[in-house]
Design a protein around this motif. Structure first.
Motif, PDB file in Angstrom:
ATOM      1  N   TYR A  10       0.709  -1.064  -0.057  1.00  0.00           N
ATOM      2  CA  TYR A  10       0.044  -0.142   0.017  1.00  0.00           C
ATOM      3  C   TYR A  10       0.823   1.176  -0.042  1.00  0.00           C
ATOM      4  CZ  TYR A  10      -4.074  -2.881   1.532  1.00  0.00           C
ATOM      5  OH  TYR A  10      -5.218  -3.620   1.801  1.00  0.00           O
ATOM      6  N   TYR A  11       0.426   2.260  -0.647  1.00  0.00           N
ATOM      7  CA  TYR A  11       0.585   3.664  -0.277  1.00  0.00           C
ATOM      8  C   TYR A  11      -0.075   4.203   1.018  1.00  0.00           C
ATOM      9  CZ  TYR A  11       0.258   8.461   0.744  1.00  0.00           C
ATOM     10  OH  TYR A  11       0.237   9.803   1.185  1.00  0.00           O
ATOM     11  N   GLY A  64      -3.898   3.451  -0.364  1.00  0.00           N
ATOM     12  CA  GLY A  64      -4.075   3.391  -1.601  1.00  0.00           C
ATOM     13  C   GLY A  64      -3.297   1.916  -2.120  1.00  0.00           C
ATOM     14  N   THR A  65      -4.085   1.152  -2.525  1.00  0.00           N
ATOM     15  CA  THR A  65      -3.650  -0.054  -2.959  1.00  0.00           C
ATOM     16  C   THR A  65      -2.540   0.063  -4.139  1.00  0.00           C
ATOM     17  OG1 THR A  65      -5.567  -1.131  -2.507  1.00  0.00           O
ATOM     18  CG2 THR A  65      -4.279  -2.492  -3.937  1.00  0.00           C
ATOM     19  N   ALA A 110     -13.972   8.547  -1.855  1.00  0.00           N
ATOM     20  CA  ALA A 110     -12.576   8.458  -1.743  1.00  0.00           C
ATOM     21  C   ALA A 110     -11.986   9.852  -2.190  1.00  0.00           C
ATOM     22  CB  ALA A 110     -12.179   7.217  -2.351  1.00  0.00           C
ATOM     23  N   LEU A 111     -10.677   9.836  -1.643  1.00  0.00           N
ATOM     24  CA  LEU A 111      -9.722  10.852  -2.269  1.00  0.00           C
ATOM     25  C   LEU A 111      -9.102  10.255  -3.508  1.00  0.00           C
ATOM     26  CD1 LEU A 111      -8.142  12.312   0.896  1.00  0.00           C
ATOM     27  CD2 LEU A 111      -9.491  13.453  -0.757  1.00  0.00           C
ATOM     28  N   VAL A 112      -9.032  10.759  -4.819  1.00  0.00           N
ATOM     29  CA  VAL A 112      -8.265  10.146  -6.024  1.00  0.00           C
ATOM     30  C   VAL A 112      -7.390  11.245  -6.572  1.00  0.00           C
ATOM     31  CG1 VAL A 112     -10.393   8.666  -6.334  1.00  0.00           C
ATOM     32  CG2 VAL A 112     -10.249  10.902  -7.244  1.00  0.00           C
ATOM     33  N   HIS A 174      -7.068   5.114  -5.353  1.00  0.00           N
ATOM     34  CA  HIS A 174      -8.041   5.581  -4.468  1.00  0.00           C
ATOM     35  C   HIS A 174      -7.755   5.436  -3.194  1.00  0.00           C
ATOM     36  CE1 HIS A 174      -9.834   1.617  -5.243  1.00  0.00           C
ATOM     37  NE2 HIS A 174     -10.172   1.718  -4.061  1.00  0.00           N
ATOM     38  N   LEU A 175      -7.913   6.537  -2.229  1.00  0.00           N
ATOM     39  CA  LEU A 175      -7.927   6.267  -0.677  1.00  0.00           C
ATOM     40  C   LEU A 175      -9.306   6.488  -0.072  1.00  0.00           C
ATOM     41  CD1 LEU A 175      -5.080   9.282  -0.841  1.00  0.00           C
ATOM     42  CD2 LEU A 175      -4.504   6.725  -0.297  1.00  0.00           C
ATOM     43  N   THR A 176      -9.820   5.243   0.106  1.00  0.00           N
ATOM     44  CA  THR A 176     -11.123   5.107   0.402  1.00  0.00           C
ATOM     45  C   THR A 176     -11.449   5.648   1.996  1.00  0.00           C
ATOM     46  OG1 THR A 176     -11.103   2.889  -0.689  1.00  0.00           O
ATOM     47  CG2 THR A 176     -12.983   3.369   0.846  1.00  0.00           C
TER      48      THR A 176
END
Length: 245
Positions: A10-11, A64-65, A110-112, A174-176
């Motif tokens: 992950y990030y 983020g995956t 999410a943040l994208v 994406h950062l869910t």
């Protein structure tokens, strides 16, 4: 027989960064060093409902995956995996996503990235391919679970080859921040709250400096950070005694 641990690449922002603090406060879970915290009260949102809405991303931790969770192959050990990730990270370069935004993706928020990042795409692609040798092949139950919501022919091909359908050209960073919210009105209300809470990070750059290994010890436990490697640095950054660079 106990279930095998799962590992993911992950990030995740460094724990002292404002984004990490805001996300752990929102989700009620700090994956580094793996501690829960109360989900904050938000005006107009029922506290119990907010706990429900954030349950799924809380289980995985803010991230983020780059490579989705895997069980290790029978002939691989955790030490082998960490050593390989360390060598890989040493050969990569840190990167910056020019800006991020809040977005709705298939019902969750999410943040994208505002625009797609070729450098980030390349890093994710490399993670998928380079570490596939460590992945235990998915069994039929896992494949069936992934197919429940419907996959395109290409996604099903990717699932069979790489163990996950949303990789390579199907991948989206994406950062869910929530699970899926079916009601449009409720989703809009949550989006309003998120715009307030994450206003300091929207339309601003996102630095990707590390590659993190997250670990889930058993299915009933949340993911937490096992190790953090500096991209291009070639050394492990401790997750227990943090030393910012």
């Amino acid at each position: 027989m106990s279930a095998s641990p799962r590992y993911a690449l992950y990030y995740a922002p460094r724990p002292e960064e404002g984004l990490a603090v805001a996300a752990s406060q929102w989700l009620g879970w700090n994956p580094e060093p793996g501690r829960g915290r109360p989900v904050p009260l938000s005006s107009g949102i029922d506290p119990d409902r907010l706990v429900e809405i954030t349950a799924e991303p809380r289980r995985y931790g803010f991230h983020g995956t780059l490579k989705a969770p895997i069980a290790l192959a029978d002939d691989a050990t955790e030490a082998d995996f960490l050593a390989a990730v360390g060598r890989f990270a040493a050969g990569q370069r840190a990167l910056t996503v020019p800006s991020i935004k809040l977005a709705e993706l298939s019902g969750f928020l999410a943040l994208v990235p505002t625009v797609r990042s070729p450098e980030l795409q390349d890093l994710a692609d490399r993670c998928v391919v380079e570490f596939d040798e460590f992945r235990r092949p998915a069994d039929e139950a896992e494949l069936a679970r992934r197919r429940v919501n419907g996959l395109s022919p290409r996604q099903d091909e990717l699932l069979r080859r790489w163990g996950y359908p949303y990789v390579l050209e199907e991948w989206r960073f994406h950062l869910t921040l929530t699970g899926r919210i079916a009601d449009d009105g409720e989703r809009a209300a949550i989006m309003t709250v998120l715009k307030q809470r994450f206003s300091g990070f929207v339309d601003r750059p996102l630095q990707v400096r590390d590659l993190c290994v997250f670990r889930q010890s058993s299915p009933d436990r949340p993911f937490s950070v096992l190790a953090r490697f500096r991209l291009g640095g070639g050394r492990l950054v401790s997750t227990e005694v943090w030393r910012a660079s």
